[in-house]
Design a protein around this motif. Structure first.
Motif, short mmCIF file in Angstrom:
data_model
loop_
_atom_site.label_atom_id
_atom_site.label_comp_id
_atom_site.label_asym_id
_atom_site.label_seq_id
_atom_site.Cartn_x
_atom_site.Cartn_y
_atom_site.Cartn_z
N PRO A 75 5.09 -23.47 0.00
CA PRO A 75 4.34 -23.03 1.11
C PRO A 75 5.41 -22.38 2.33
CG PRO A 75 4.05 -24.60 1.10
CD PRO A 75 4.64 -25.01 0.16
N ASP A 76 6.12 -23.26 3.02
CA ASP A 76 7.13 -22.65 3.86
C ASP A 76 8.73 -22.33 3.64
OD1 ASP A 76 8.31 -25.26 2.77
OD2 ASP A 76 7.78 -26.19 4.85
N ALA A 77 8.58 -22.16 2.56
CA ALA A 77 9.93 -21.19 2.07
C ALA A 77 10.89 -20.14 2.91
CB ALA A 77 9.37 -20.63 1.32
N ALA A 104 4.81 -16.36 3.08
CA ALA A 104 4.80 -17.56 1.99
C ALA A 104 4.14 -18.59 1.58
CB ALA A 104 5.88 -18.57 3.14
N ARG A 105 2.72 -18.46 2.35
CA ARG A 105 1.81 -19.45 1.96
C ARG A 105 0.99 -18.71 0.88
NH1 ARG A 105 1.34 -20.62 8.17
NH2 ARG A 105 0.23 -19.12 7.50
N PHE A 106 0.84 -17.19 1.10
CA PHE A 106 0.20 -16.71 -0.31
C PHE A 106 1.16 -17.02 -1.66
CE2 PHE A 106 0.51 -12.96 -1.84
CZ PHE A 106 -0.51 -12.21 -2.07
N ARG A 107 2.55 -16.41 -1.08
CA ARG A 107 3.23 -16.24 -2.71
C ARG A 107 3.59 -18.06 -2.99
NH1 ARG A 107 9.56 -16.25 -2.51
NH2 ARG A 107 9.15 -18.75 -1.83
N SER A 108 2.80 -18.68 -2.36
CA SER A 108 2.48 -19.89 -2.97
C SER A 108 1.41 -19.96 -4.01
CB SER A 108 3.32 -20.82 -1.76
OG SER A 108 2.49 -22.07 -2.28
N LEU A 109 0.65 -19.80 -2.78
CA LEU A 109 -0.87 -19.97 -3.68
C LEU A 109 -1.11 -18.65 -5.25
CD1 LEU A 109 -3.91 -20.02 -3.03
CD2 LEU A 109 -4.01 -17.99 -2.17
N VAL A 110 -0.14 -17.17 -4.91
CA VAL A 110 -0.27 -16.58 -6.29
C VAL A 110 0.34 -17.27 -7.11
CG1 VAL A 110 0.33 -14.23 -6.85
CG2 VAL A 110 -1.10 -14.41 -4.91
N THR A 111 2.36 -17.94 -6.69
CA THR A 111 2.69 -17.93 -7.81
C THR A 111 1.80 -19.46 -8.92
OG1 THR A 111 4.95 -17.52 -6.56
CG2 THR A 111 4.93 -18.40 -8.55
N VAL A 112 1.85 -20.14 -7.88
CA VAL A 112 1.06 -21.51 -8.67
C VAL A 112 -0.07 -20.55 -9.60
CG1 VAL A 112 0.08 -23.70 -8.01
CG2 VAL A 112 1.71 -22.99 -6.99
N VAL A 114 14.79 -25.41 -8.28
CA VAL A 114 14.33 -23.85 -8.16
C VAL A 114 12.98 -24.10 -8.05
CG1 VAL A 114 14.67 -21.64 -9.34
CG2 VAL A 114 16.94 -23.52 -9.29
N VAL A 115 12.19 -24.47 -9.00
CA VAL A 115 10.96 -24.09 -8.90
C VAL A 115 9.97 -25.04 -8.03
CG1 VAL A 115 9.09 -25.78 -9.75
CG2 VAL A 115 10.42 -25.15 -11.68
N ARG A 116 10.37 -25.99 -7.18
CA ARG A 116 10.46 -26.43 -5.83
C ARG A 116 10.46 -25.31 -4.81
NH1 ARG A 116 12.49 -31.43 -7.56
NH2 ARG A 116 14.66 -31.08 -6.38
N GLU A 117 12.01 -24.79 -5.24
CA GLU A 117 11.66 -24.04 -3.89
C GLU A 117 10.27 -22.71 -3.42
OE1 GLU A 117 15.96 -22.54 -2.74
OE2 GLU A 117 16.48 -24.57 -3.99
N LEU A 118 10.88 -22.12 -5.48
CA LEU A 118 9.41 -21.02 -6.04
C LEU A 118 8.41 -21.10 -5.04
CD1 LEU A 118 11.15 -19.99 -9.36
CD2 LEU A 118 11.27 -18.97 -6.38
N VAL A 119 8.16 -22.47 -5.39
CA VAL A 119 6.34 -22.42 -4.88
C VAL A 119 5.91 -23.29 -3.55
CG1 VAL A 119 5.64 -22.88 -7.44
CG2 VAL A 119 6.27 -24.93 -5.57
#
Length: 300
Positions: A196-198, A226-234, A189-194
């Protein structure tokens, strides 16, 4: 104790939510909390049992917008819900009673096992503390201690016993470091949430014309979102948690995050209250003003 043992909290007087004017009162209803929550969720599901429970029982893949909306409303109720806060805590416990299975390490789990449920709660404090440095301002020691006291109160609303939560910051940090060293991992689930191509379906909430427009534009909008979500999440996750999970974070990503957060810190504090605060928080703040005949501290 059996790792799947579940305790029923003692019946008694319902715990009160955190106080008006406190640290959580200012942070939780601010629209900047929308940027913080994905990091907290990701840290939660980095626990093998929590990750397995979400992987097997959650609808976050099939109904991500509804799942997010319900989680946000629940969090708002813990802080601004008044008498409804404790009932929301009881509702969540009822919801999680049937969630059980086997985690990635072959251990039986139950969602309400004290150690598992307490970790879900515990992640909020370090994430709020770290993200505030970027999106609001660094907390003073007094503010950190106040935030932790208020977060303990949230834990009581959720039905967690005091004995299952570190009661002071001096107790919390060793517990947190032990969890990072011994339990946390890059679950599925972590890998899915972060990622960048979700792949996320277009929003299914809001006015029909807006939904139709988003659906038409979604193939263009999704990749940068998706890239923005990954950036902010991590990026808004505490660095030690990032390292424990094994998430990559580069100097260039740090610069991008800091540039974005500078804009957020400048713009959000000057927004009118109807735009700055989420609806439930806005109503609670207005009610408190009427009751106290004075302004409610908002922070920056």
């Amino acid at each position: 104790m059996d790792s799947t043992a579940v305790e029923v909290p003692d019946e008694g007087e319902a715990p009160a939510p955190p106080p008006p004017g406190g640290v959580l009162w200012s942070l939780t209803g601010d629209i900047r909390s929308l940027l913080i929550l994905p990091s907290a969720l990701t840290l939660q599901v980095a626990h093998p049992a929590v990750g397995a429970g979400v992987d097997e029982h959650s609808v976050f893949r099939t109904d991500p917008w509804g799942r997010g909306e319900r989680s946000l409303r629940s969090l708002q109720l813990w802080v601004y819900g008044g008498e409804a806060a404790a009932e929301e805590g009881r509702r969540l416990r009822r919801l999680h009673r049937t969630i059980r299975g086997t985690d990635t390490r072959g251990r039986r789990y139950h969602a309400l096992t004290p150690a598992n449920y307490a970790w879900v709660h515990a992640t909020g404090f370090p994430v709020y503390r770290h993200a505030a440095r970027y999106l609001v301002r660094p907390m003073t020691e007094a503010q950190e201690r106040a935030l932790y006291r208020e977060w303990l109160q949230v834990g009581r609303i959720l039905g967690i016993h005091d004995r299952d939560m570190p009661q002071t910051l001096e107790e919390f940090w060793p517990y947190y470091r032990r969890m990072l060293a011994e339990e946390i991992e890059a679950t599925a689930v972590v890998r899915e949430l972060v990622a960048p191509d979700a792949t996320v379906p277009p929003p299914d909430r809001g006015p029909l014309p807006v939904r139709l427009l988003l659906r038409a534009l979604w193939p263009v909008l999704l990749p940068p979102l998706a890239r923005f979500r990954s950036l902010v999440t991590v990026g808004l996750m505490p660095p030690d948690a990032r390292a424990a999970i094994g998430l990559e974070w580069t100097p260039e990503q740090e610069r991008k995050l800091r540039r974005f957060c500078r804009v957020v810190r400048t713009v959000v504090p000057v927004l009118p209250e109807r735009l700055r605060y989420l609806p439930l928080a806005r109503r609670a703040r207005a009610a408190h003003r009427r009751a106290s005949n004075g302004p409610v501290p908002s922070g920056r």
